[in-house]
Design an enzyme around this catalytic site. Structure first.
Site, short mmCIF file in Angstrom:
data_model
loop_
_atom_site.label_atom_id
_atom_site.label_comp_id
_atom_site.label_asym_id
_atom_site.label_seq_id
_atom_site.Cartn_x
_atom_site.Cartn_y
_atom_site.Cartn_z
N SER A 27 0.83 -1.21 0.00
CA SER A 27 0.00 0.00 0.00
C SER A 27 0.87 1.26 0.00
CB SER A 27 -0.90 0.03 1.24
OG SER A 27 -1.85 -1.01 1.21
N ILE A 28 0.44 2.27 -0.78
CA ILE A 28 1.14 3.55 -0.78
C ILE A 28 1.13 4.14 0.64
CG2 ILE A 28 1.09 5.92 -1.66
CD1 ILE A 28 -0.09 4.77 -4.29
N ASP A 72 -14.78 1.41 8.03
CA ASP A 72 -15.24 1.50 6.64
C ASP A 72 -15.78 2.92 6.48
OD1 ASP A 72 -17.00 1.53 4.35
OD2 ASP A 72 -16.88 -0.65 4.36
N VAL A 73 -15.24 3.68 5.52
CA VAL A 73 -15.59 5.10 5.42
C VAL A 73 -17.03 5.35 4.97
CG1 VAL A 73 -13.22 5.92 5.08
CG2 VAL A 73 -14.63 5.32 3.08
N ILE A 100 -7.49 6.26 0.22
CA ILE A 100 -8.65 5.36 0.05
C ILE A 100 -9.35 5.66 -1.26
CG2 ILE A 100 -10.99 4.97 0.94
CD1 ILE A 100 -9.79 5.20 3.78
N TYR A 164 -10.11 3.85 -16.53
CA TYR A 164 -10.14 4.48 -15.20
C TYR A 164 -11.53 5.09 -14.95
CZ TYR A 164 -8.06 6.49 -10.98
OH TYR A 164 -7.76 6.81 -9.68
N LYS A 171 -11.67 11.30 -8.78
CA LYS A 171 -10.39 11.97 -8.44
C LYS A 171 -10.45 13.45 -8.77
CE LYS A 171 -7.91 8.49 -6.81
NZ LYS A 171 -7.76 8.35 -5.34
N LYS A 201 2.42 -0.66 -8.35
CA LYS A 201 1.83 -2.01 -8.20
C LYS A 201 1.36 -2.26 -6.77
CE LYS A 201 3.76 -4.20 -12.23
NZ LYS A 201 5.06 -4.33 -12.89
N ALA A 204 -4.78 -2.10 -5.26
CA ALA A 204 -5.74 -1.31 -6.03
C ALA A 204 -5.38 -1.25 -7.52
CB ALA A 204 -5.84 0.11 -5.47
P1 NAD Z 1 -4.36 -0.19 -1.70
O1 NAD Z 1 -5.32 -1.21 -2.22
O2 NAD Z 1 -3.20 -0.67 -0.97
O3 NAD Z 1 -5.13 0.91 -0.84
C1 NAD Z 1 -6.47 1.26 -1.05
C2 NAD Z 1 -7.12 1.31 0.31
O4 NAD Z 1 -8.47 1.79 0.23
C3 NAD Z 1 -7.18 -0.07 0.99
O5 NAD Z 1 -6.49 -0.01 2.22
C4 NAD Z 1 -8.65 -0.28 1.20
O6 NAD Z 1 -8.94 -0.99 2.38
C5 NAD Z 1 -9.16 1.15 1.27
N1 NAD Z 1 -10.60 1.26 1.07
C6 NAD Z 1 -11.34 1.02 -0.03
N2 NAD Z 1 -12.66 1.17 0.23
C7 NAD Z 1 -12.74 1.53 1.54
C8 NAD Z 1 -13.81 1.80 2.43
N3 NAD Z 1 -15.10 1.75 2.02
N4 NAD Z 1 -13.53 2.13 3.71
C9 NAD Z 1 -12.27 2.18 4.15
N5 NAD Z 1 -11.20 1.91 3.37
C10 NAD Z 1 -11.44 1.59 2.09
O7 NAD Z 1 -3.91 0.64 -3.01
P2 NAD Z 1 -3.08 2.01 -3.17
O8 NAD Z 1 -2.67 2.01 -4.58
O9 NAD Z 1 -2.10 2.13 -2.10
O10 NAD Z 1 -4.23 3.12 -3.01
C11 NAD Z 1 -4.15 4.19 -2.11
C12 NAD Z 1 -4.58 5.50 -2.77
O11 NAD Z 1 -3.61 5.83 -3.76
C13 NAD Z 1 -5.92 5.45 -3.47
O12 NAD Z 1 -6.60 6.66 -3.24
C14 NAD Z 1 -5.52 5.35 -4.91
O13 NAD Z 1 -6.52 5.88 -5.77
C15 NAD Z 1 -4.29 6.21 -4.93
N6 NAD Z 1 -3.41 6.06 -6.08
C16 NAD Z 1 -2.94 4.82 -6.43
C17 NAD Z 1 -2.09 4.69 -7.53
C18 NAD Z 1 -1.58 3.34 -7.98
O14 NAD Z 1 -1.20 3.20 -9.14
N7 NAD Z 1 -1.52 2.33 -7.11
C19 NAD Z 1 -1.72 5.83 -8.27
C20 NAD Z 1 -2.22 7.08 -7.86
C21 NAD Z 1 -3.06 7.18 -6.77
O1 0WE Z 2 -6.85 4.77 -8.07
C1 0WE Z 2 -6.45 3.74 -8.56
C2 0WE Z 2 -7.22 2.45 -8.38
C3 0WE Z 2 -8.39 2.58 -7.47
C4 0WE Z 2 -9.34 1.41 -7.52
C5 0WE Z 2 -8.94 0.10 -7.76
C6 0WE Z 2 -9.87 -0.91 -7.77
C7 0WE Z 2 -9.52 -2.34 -8.10
C8 0WE Z 2 -10.50 -3.32 -7.50
C9 0WE Z 2 -10.66 1.67 -7.29
N1 0WE Z 2 -11.59 0.68 -7.30
C10 0WE Z 2 -11.22 -0.59 -7.52
N2 0WE Z 2 -12.20 -1.55 -7.52
C11 0WE Z 2 -11.91 -2.89 -7.56
O2 0WE Z 2 -12.84 -3.72 -7.62
N3 0WE Z 2 -5.28 3.77 -9.30
C12 0WE Z 2 -4.69 5.04 -9.60
C13 0WE Z 2 -4.65 2.56 -9.89
C14 0WE Z 2 -5.22 2.36 -11.25
O3 0WE Z 2 -6.41 1.74 -11.43
C15 0WE Z 2 -6.69 1.78 -12.79
C16 0WE Z 2 -5.66 2.43 -13.47
C17 0WE Z 2 -4.70 2.80 -12.48
C18 0WE Z 2 -3.43 3.56 -12.71
C19 0WE Z 2 -7.81 1.30 -13.47
C20 0WE Z 2 -7.87 1.44 -14.85
C21 0WE Z 2 -6.84 2.09 -15.54
C22 0WE Z 2 -5.72 2.59 -14.86
#
Ligand code: NAD
Ligand code: 0WE
Length: 276
Positions: A27-28, A72-73, A100, A164, A171, A201, A204
């Protein structure tokens, strides 16, 4: 903090804060948590449901934190309870990390205009954007001596990224919320910013259909010719959440290898990436 690649220091000494959004070690929010802990921050965590506690608890313990709250938010009672626990334990806090996001899987594939349902739209915006407003209001009540908050966003808010879809709309709302919250809380000395990270990676980002293509393309078309390192995101978080970030608020800061700055990638870079 043995075995961490994060340099230790005192930038966050005496500061306490809440991390929302750790699911596992990828997780980030976890990279950010380790960075802050290495600089002396005291951390509390919320996690989404009992199933994740098994993963989050050992991580929290490894940075000396035992303050973990199920939240859970989308559940007002759980939000009430989580912030009440924090108030009982600490009284005041100095920072908030919101990491989240969620949209239904059916909302993240194919045509945006055809696939996006009213329920899918509502739930994506509720979990991914409103939750920051809600958490920011509650956290601000515990920030008596100023503070700093960050959320995580993605370029899909500004430009179309295939699949997306409604998350891009969520977002865009989240970034607008960041500016409005920053304006409201500014007079109380609370800074509010967003970090726009490139693809990383995590859970999410797993299982998105075109994942391989996306990581290859981002690497090829970014200025740094590399994918985004969560360490860079954690560094930006440290800057924004510590007093180094003085005077910075309402900002969306890109940590994406410069991908957002490129209008057209070098032909050579693109040719190699598409050939792979
Ligand atoms: P991650 O799956 O590790 O984290 C996502 C978190 O959201 C999880 O801990 C999950 O439990 C939480 N979550 C989802 N629904 C929820 C709910 N109803 N109540 C409480 N918690 C909830 O993935 P990540 O990539 O670390 O995502 C963290 C943030 O970074 C997200 O906002 C995501 O959009 C953003 N982000 C991710 C990427 C990427 O490529 N991974 C890039 C840019 C931004
Ligand atoms: O914000 C995100 C992903 C957030 C996310 C991921 C999931 C996967 C599982 C939100 N909802 C869900 N629902 C699920 O069921 N990112 C920035 C990562 C991401 O997700 C993509 C991307 C990128 C980058 C989805 C499509 C295209 C690009």
């Amino acid at each position: 903090m043995a075995d961490t690649p994060f340099p230790t220091g005192t930038l966050m000494a005496g500061k306490r804060g809440l991390i929302m959004g750790v699911a596992n070690k990828n997780s980030i929010a976890w990279a950010i948590a380790q960075q802050l802990a290495a600089q002396g921050a005291e951390l509390a965590f919320t996690y989404q449901g009992e199933k994740l506690l098994r993963r989050v608890k050992p991580l929290a313990e490894s940075v000396g934190s035992s303050l973990l709250v199920d939240c859970d938010v989308t559940n007002d009672d759980q939000m009430d309870a989580a912030f009440a626990t924090l108030k009982d334990e600490w009284g005041e806090i100095d920072f908030l990390v919101h990491a989240i996001a969620f949209a239904g899987k059916d909302q993240l594939a194919g045509s945006f205009v055809e696939q996006t349902t009213r329920e899918g739209f509502k739930s994506a915006l509720d979990i991914s954007a409103y939750s920051f407003v809600d958490a920011a209001r509650r956290a601000s009540e515990m920030m008596k001596d100023g503070g700093s908050m960050i959320t995580l966003t993605y370029l899909g808010s500004e430009r179309v990224i295939p699949n997306y879809n409604v998350m891009g709309v969520a977002k865009a709302a989240l970034e607008a919320c960041t500016r409005y919250i920053a304006a409201d809380l500014g007079p109380r000395g609370i800074r509010v910013n967003a970090i726009s990270a490139g693809p990383i990676k995590t859970l999410a980002a797993a299982g998105i259909g075109s994942g391989r293509h996306m990581f290859r393309f981002n690497k090829a078309a970014s200025a740094l010719q590399d994918n985004t390192d969560p360490m860079g995101v954690a560094g930006a978080a440290l800057y924004l959440l510590s007093d180094l970030g003085l005077s910075c608020t309402g900002e969306t800061h890109h940590v994406d290898g410069g991908f957002h700055a490129i209008g057209m990638p070098q032909e050579t870079a693109l040719r190699d990436s598409l050939a792979e």
